[in-house]
Design a protein around this motif. Structure first.
Motif, PDB file in Angstrom:
ATOM      1  N   LEU A 131     -14.087  22.689  75.882  1.00 10.65           N
ATOM      2  CA  LEU A 131     -13.443  23.634  74.988  1.00 10.65           C
ATOM      3  C   LEU A 131     -13.556  25.040  75.517  1.00 10.65           C
ATOM      4  O   LEU A 131     -14.510  25.408  76.185  1.00 10.65           O
ATOM      5  CB  LEU A 131     -14.100  23.581  73.600  1.00 10.65           C
ATOM      6  N   ASP A 132     -12.574  25.837  75.181  1.00 16.62           N
ATOM      7  CA  ASP A 132     -12.612  27.257  75.484  1.00 16.62           C
ATOM      8  C   ASP A 132     -12.200  28.010  74.228  1.00 16.62           C
ATOM      9  O   ASP A 132     -11.286  27.596  73.512  1.00 16.62           O
ATOM     10  CB  ASP A 132     -11.662  27.600  76.637  1.00 16.62           C
ATOM     11  N   THR A 133     -12.871  29.111  73.941  1.00 15.76           N
ATOM     12  CA  THR A 133     -12.553  29.877  72.755  1.00 15.76           C
ATOM     13  C   THR A 133     -11.125  30.398  72.816  1.00 15.76           C
ATOM     14  O   THR A 133     -10.661  30.879  73.837  1.00 15.76           O
ATOM     15  CB  THR A 133     -13.527  31.065  72.613  1.00 15.76           C
ATOM     16  N   VAL A 134     -10.422  30.302  71.710  1.00 13.11           N
ATOM     17  CA  VAL A 134      -9.038  30.759  71.635  1.00 13.11           C
ATOM     18  C   VAL A 134      -8.963  32.259  71.872  1.00 13.11           C
ATOM     19  O   VAL A 134      -9.749  33.036  71.332  1.00 13.11           O
ATOM     20  CB  VAL A 134      -8.449  30.406  70.255  1.00 13.11           C
ATOM     21  N   ARG A 135      -8.009  32.670  72.714  1.00 17.88           N
ATOM     22  CA  ARG A 135      -7.851  34.082  73.032  1.00 17.88           C
ATOM     23  C   ARG A 135      -6.630  34.699  72.359  1.00 17.88           C
ATOM     24  O   ARG A 135      -6.510  35.914  72.293  1.00 17.88           O
ATOM     25  CB  ARG A 135      -7.711  34.261  74.546  1.00 17.88           C
ATOM     26  N   HIS A 136      -5.690  33.857  71.925  1.00 15.81           N
ATOM     27  CA  HIS A 136      -4.419  34.369  71.448  1.00 15.81           C
ATOM     28  C   HIS A 136      -4.120  33.788  70.071  1.00 15.81           C
ATOM     29  O   HIS A 136      -4.490  32.661  69.760  1.00 15.81           O
ATOM     30  CB  HIS A 136      -3.300  34.023  72.422  1.00 15.81           C
ATOM     31  N   ALA A 137      -3.396  34.550  69.268  1.00 17.88           N
ATOM     32  CA  ALA A 137      -3.130  34.142  67.895  1.00 17.88           C
ATOM     33  C   ALA A 137      -2.276  32.885  67.836  1.00 17.88           C
ATOM     34  O   ALA A 137      -2.507  32.003  67.014  1.00 17.88           O
ATOM     35  CB  ALA A 137      -2.441  35.285  67.150  1.00 17.88           C
ATOM     36  N   ALA A 138      -1.279  32.796  68.689  1.00 19.52           N
ATOM     37  CA  ALA A 138      -0.356  31.663  68.658  1.00 19.52           C
ATOM     38  C   ALA A 138      -0.616  30.741  69.841  1.00 19.52           C
ATOM     39  O   ALA A 138      -0.910  31.208  70.935  1.00 19.52           O
ATOM     40  CB  ALA A 138       1.083  32.157  68.688  1.00 19.52           C
ATOM     41  N   PRO A 139      -0.462  29.432  69.650  1.00 20.84           N
ATOM     42  CA  PRO A 139      -0.668  28.516  70.779  1.00 20.84           C
ATOM     43  C   PRO A 139       0.409  28.639  71.851  1.00 20.84           C
ATOM     44  O   PRO A 139       0.167  28.306  73.010  1.00 20.84           O
ATOM     45  CB  PRO A 139      -0.646  27.135  70.125  1.00 20.84           C
ATOM     46  N   VAL A 140       1.604  29.091  71.477  1.00 19.04           N
ATOM     47  CA  VAL A 140       2.686  29.297  72.443  1.00 19.04           C
ATOM     48  C   VAL A 140       3.264  30.686  72.226  1.00 19.04           C
ATOM     49  O   VAL A 140       3.584  31.062  71.101  1.00 19.04           O
ATOM     50  CB  VAL A 140       3.800  28.239  72.302  1.00 19.04           C
ATOM     51  N   GLU A 141       3.404  31.448  73.301  1.00 18.96           N
ATOM     52  CA  GLU A 141       3.959  32.799  73.221  1.00 18.96           C
ATOM     53  C   GLU A 141       4.916  33.027  74.383  1.00 18.96           C
ATOM     54  O   GLU A 141       4.562  32.786  75.542  1.00 18.96           O
ATOM     55  CB  GLU A 141       2.854  33.844  73.252  1.00 18.96           C
ATOM     56  N   THR A 142       6.123  33.471  74.063  1.00 17.64           N
ATOM     57  CA  THR A 142       7.120  33.806  75.073  1.00 17.64           C
ATOM     58  C   THR A 142       7.261  35.318  75.127  1.00 17.64           C
ATOM     59  O   THR A 142       7.645  35.936  74.132  1.00 17.64           O
ATOM     60  CB  THR A 142       8.470  33.156  74.760  1.00 17.64           C
ATOM     61  N   LEU A 143       6.958  35.899  76.268  1.00 20.52           N
ATOM     62  CA  LEU A 143       7.008  37.344  76.417  1.00 20.52           C
ATOM     63  C   LEU A 143       8.296  37.816  77.078  1.00 20.52           C
ATOM     64  O   LEU A 143       8.818  38.889  76.743  1.00 20.52           O
ATOM     65  CB  LEU A 143       5.798  37.835  77.225  1.00 20.52           C
ATOM     66  N   LEU A 144       8.799  37.025  78.031  1.00 15.08           N
ATOM     67  CA  LEU A 144      10.012  37.406  78.763  1.00 15.08           C
ATOM     68  C   LEU A 144      10.955  36.204  78.784  1.00 15.08           C
ATOM     69  O   LEU A 144      11.085  35.503  79.794  1.00 15.08           O
ATOM     70  CB  LEU A 144       9.659  37.844  80.188  1.00 15.08           C
ATOM     71  N   PRO A 145      11.635  35.940  77.664  1.00 13.69           N
ATOM     72  CA  PRO A 145      12.421  34.700  77.555  1.00 13.69           C
ATOM     73  C   PRO A 145      13.539  34.582  78.580  1.00 13.69           C
ATOM     74  O   PRO A 145      13.889  33.465  78.986  1.00 13.69           O
ATOM     75  CB  PRO A 145      12.971  34.767  76.128  1.00 13.69           C
ATOM     76  N   ASP A 146      14.114  35.695  78.995  1.00 12.27           N
ATOM     77  CA  ASP A 146      15.226  35.639  79.942  1.00 12.27           C
ATOM     78  C   ASP A 146      14.782  35.382  81.376  1.00 12.27           C
ATOM     79  O   ASP A 146      15.621  35.190  82.259  1.00 12.27           O
ATOM     80  CB  ASP A 146      16.026  36.947  79.896  1.00 12.27           C
ATOM     81  N   ARG A 147      13.484  35.401  81.612  1.00 12.85           N
ATOM     82  CA  ARG A 147      12.979  35.258  82.978  1.00 12.85           C
ATOM     83  C   ARG A 147      12.286  33.918  83.223  1.00 12.85           C
ATOM     84  O   ARG A 147      11.730  33.708  84.296  1.00 12.85           O
ATOM     85  CB  ARG A 147      11.994  36.399  83.282  1.00 12.85           C
ATOM     86  N   LEU A 148      12.328  33.011  82.250  1.00 11.40           N
ATOM     87  CA  LEU A 148      11.636  31.729  82.401  1.00 11.40           C
ATOM     88  C   LEU A 148      12.444  30.780  83.282  1.00 11.40           C
ATOM     89  O   LEU A 148      13.675  30.756  83.237  1.00 11.40           O
ATOM     90  CB  LEU A 148      11.407  31.075  81.041  1.00 11.40           C
ATOM     91  N   ALA A 149      11.750  29.981  84.053  1.00  8.27           N
ATOM     92  CA  ALA A 149      12.395  28.911  84.803  1.00  8.27           C
ATOM     93  C   ALA A 149      12.811  27.807  83.828  1.00  8.27           C
ATOM     94  O   ALA A 149      12.089  27.506  82.876  1.00  8.27           O
ATOM     95  CB  ALA A 149      11.450  28.360  85.857  1.00  8.27           C
ATOM     96  N   PRO A 150      13.991  27.196  84.031  1.00  9.69           N
ATOM     97  CA  PRO A 150      14.447  26.150  83.105  1.00  9.69           C
ATOM     98  C   PRO A 150      13.691  24.845  83.305  1.00  9.69           C
ATOM     99  O   PRO A 150      13.234  24.533  84.402  1.00  9.69           O
ATOM    100  CB  PRO A 150      15.924  25.992  83.476  1.00  9.69           C
ATOM    101  N   GLY A 151      13.551  24.094  82.209  1.00 11.25           N
ATOM    102  CA  GLY A 151      12.949  22.776  82.301  1.00 11.25           C
ATOM    103  C   GLY A 151      11.829  22.559  81.306  1.00 11.25           C
ATOM    104  O   GLY A 151      11.213  23.507  80.815  1.00 11.25           O
ATOM    105  N   LEU A 152      11.567  21.283  81.012  1.00  9.04           N
ATOM    106  CA  LEU A 152      10.432  20.890  80.192  1.00  9.04           C
ATOM    107  C   LEU A 152       9.171  20.874  81.040  1.00  9.04           C
ATOM    108  O   LEU A 152       9.227  20.919  82.275  1.00  9.04           O
ATOM    109  CB  LEU A 152      10.671  19.503  79.591  1.00  9.04           C
ATOM    110  N   LEU A 153       8.024  20.787  80.375  1.00 11.16           N
ATOM    111  CA  LEU A 153       6.747  20.791  81.074  1.00 11.16           C
ATOM    112  C   LEU A 153       5.953  19.541  80.737  1.00 11.16           C
ATOM    113  O   LEU A 153       5.860  19.153  79.566  1.00 11.16           O
ATOM    114  CB  LEU A 153       5.939  22.040  80.704  1.00 11.16           C
ATOM    115  N   ALA A 154       5.392  18.901  81.754  1.00  7.98           N
ATOM    116  CA  ALA A 154       4.482  17.776  81.563  1.00  7.98           C
ATOM    117  C   ALA A 154       3.054  18.299  81.645  1.00  7.98           C
ATOM    118  O   ALA A 154       2.691  18.970  82.619  1.00  7.98           O
ATOM    119  CB  ALA A 154       4.714  16.705  82.620  1.00  7.98           C
TER     120      ALA A 154
END
Length: 436
Positions: free
Chosen positions: A53-76
């Motif tokens: 375990l690691d202590t949570v650092r961020h309020a949300a489990p998923v955060e998108t900061l630069l949506p237009d710059r993300l590579a396309p695709g799902l993640l495994a």
């Protein structure tokens, strides 16, 4: 008075004898040193797997900061589930699960005598997947760390399993063959290598067919001997006048081949790259002649996941594990090594404040990275339970935390961005094909 003096002398004699035996036991690996080593290993495994375990650092489990710059695709992503059971998920950028497997080591074999008794897992969290590949038909191949290699279809059905003590790395070639890191464990002397003693982890690189047949096994200790690199075998010794070694001397943690379609003036398709964490070494071998085409020793510290990239460069996830020192703050990084000159360039730093808009990251063990087609870099910071996508300039574009409770992350063992054509519809069709 004489009685007390005699008792004192007796106690002193016992203490001296115990000290002498302790020194001898440590040197010659006598009882209880092997037992203490196994207890230490089990305690470490408990911490790594059951309490990963690691202590949570961020309020949300998923955060998108630069949506237009993300590579396309799902993640495994493979990691600890909320009940600590291993899970492999395919998720979208919002964290929604598109596909899921819950691989179970305990369902693989009727007889697990091939696993040393002291190292047999007692519960699911102690048999976790480390090394993952998603197959073109939507199935997966993974390693249960230091236990086995197994393949599953998209419905979660077991295709095959190998009792090879597989670990860390799974690499699928363009022809569908699979390379993995595996192991032969020697728990008693004599061992088949000069100047080595049990217990010894003798690492192997295995080439496996798509249907689970072992096609080739390369003994890494014997390979280094043949290559004239004997000095690399004995870096772990600390004795003044002896060089005998034992235990996890090399720690092979990645095996992969040079891909088709990547131009190079040094490498050709099929050349084999080996990553040896405990001696901070990356090697590339000519598969035809056996010659060493590239070697880097000492430029990284407890690294993982070297990858071939364009321009005769090798990209490496450098854990840069400086623990137990806490100053400066430990930070992992991604580096490139020029295979022609040996020059190293840091392309992404996990140090605090290294880049405006960046994000610190550090994992002492595990960890991986992926150089994406749009120039971004995907980092799996395993011990932090975080997956981070950075721009080439170090700015953070997206982060995912493997949240298993309100204030804890579970570890991430592996992560990779999938090709855009492996979308939700692809996995739906894959499940239909296997009856799921």
């Amino acid at each position: 008075m004489i009685r007390w003096l005699s008792a004192g002398l007796f106690v002193c004699a016992i203490a001296v004898a115990a000290f002498g035996y302790g020194v001898l036991a440590h040197k010659d690996d006598l009882f209880p040193v092997p037992l203490m080593r196994e207890v230490q290993r089990d305690l470490r495994a408990l911490v790594v797997n059951d309490l990963a375990l690691d202590t949570v650092r961020h309020a949300a489990p998923v955060e998108t900061l630069l949506p237009d710059r993300l590579a396309p695709g799902l993640l495994a992503i493979s990691g600890a589930d909320t009940d600590f059971h291993p899970v492999v998920r395919v998720v979208d950028r919002k964290g929604a699960v598109v596909q899921r497997w819950r691989p179970d080591w305990f369902a693989l074999f009727d007889d697990i005598a091939f696993v040393p008794e002291a190292r047999r897992p007692k519960a699911a969290p102690n048999a976790y997947p480390h090394g993952l590949a998603v197959l073109p038909d939507g199935g997966i191949v993974l390693n249960f760390e230091h236990l086995a290699t197994a393949a599953y279809d998209a419905c979660g059905g077991l295709r095959w399993a190998l009792p090879n003590l597989g670990h860390h790395s799974v690499h699928v070639t363009e022809t569908g063959e699979i390379w993995v890191a595996a192991e032969v464990y020697h728990d008693a002397d004599p061992v088949p290598y000069a100047n080595h003693r049990a217990p010894l982890r003798a690492w192997t690189a295995q080439r496996i067919s798509a249907d689970g047949q072992v096609l080739e096994t390369i003994d890494i200790i014997a390979l280094l001997e043949r290559l004239g690199l004997r000095g690399l075998l004995h870096l772990s010794t600390q004795m003044q006048r002896e060089t005998e070694v034992t235990g996890d001397t090399l720690h092979l943690n990645d095996v992969e081949t040079f891909p088709e379609g990547l131009a190079s003036g040094i490498f050709t398709p099929g050349d084999l790259m080996l990553s040896l964490r405990n001696i901070n070494t990356v090697l590339v071998l000519d598969r035809e002649t056996g010659a060493v085409l590239f070697q880097s020793t000492g430029q990284v510290l407890r690294h993982h996941d070297p990858d071939f990239v364009a321009g005769d460069r090798i990209s490496v996830f450098d854990n840069n594990n400086t623990l137990p020192a806490r100053e400066p703050v430990p930070a992992s990084r991604v580096v490139e090594i020029d295979a022609r000159t040996g020059a190293l360039t840091e392309v992404l730093s996990g140090a605090p404040g290294a880049a405006a808009g960046g994000e610190p990251f550090f994992t002492d063990i595990m960890g991986s990275h992926q150089r994406l087609a749009n120039g971004n870099i995907l980092v799996a910071s395993g011990a932090e339970g975080r997956l981070l996508e950075f721009l080439a300039d170090g700015r953070l574009a997206w982060r995912y935390s493997n949240r298993i409770s309100e204030d804890r992350n579970g570890w991430i063992y592996d992560a990779l961005l999938l090709p855009p054509d492996m979308d939700a519809g692809f996995f739906e069709e894959a499940r239909a094909a296997c009856g799921g």
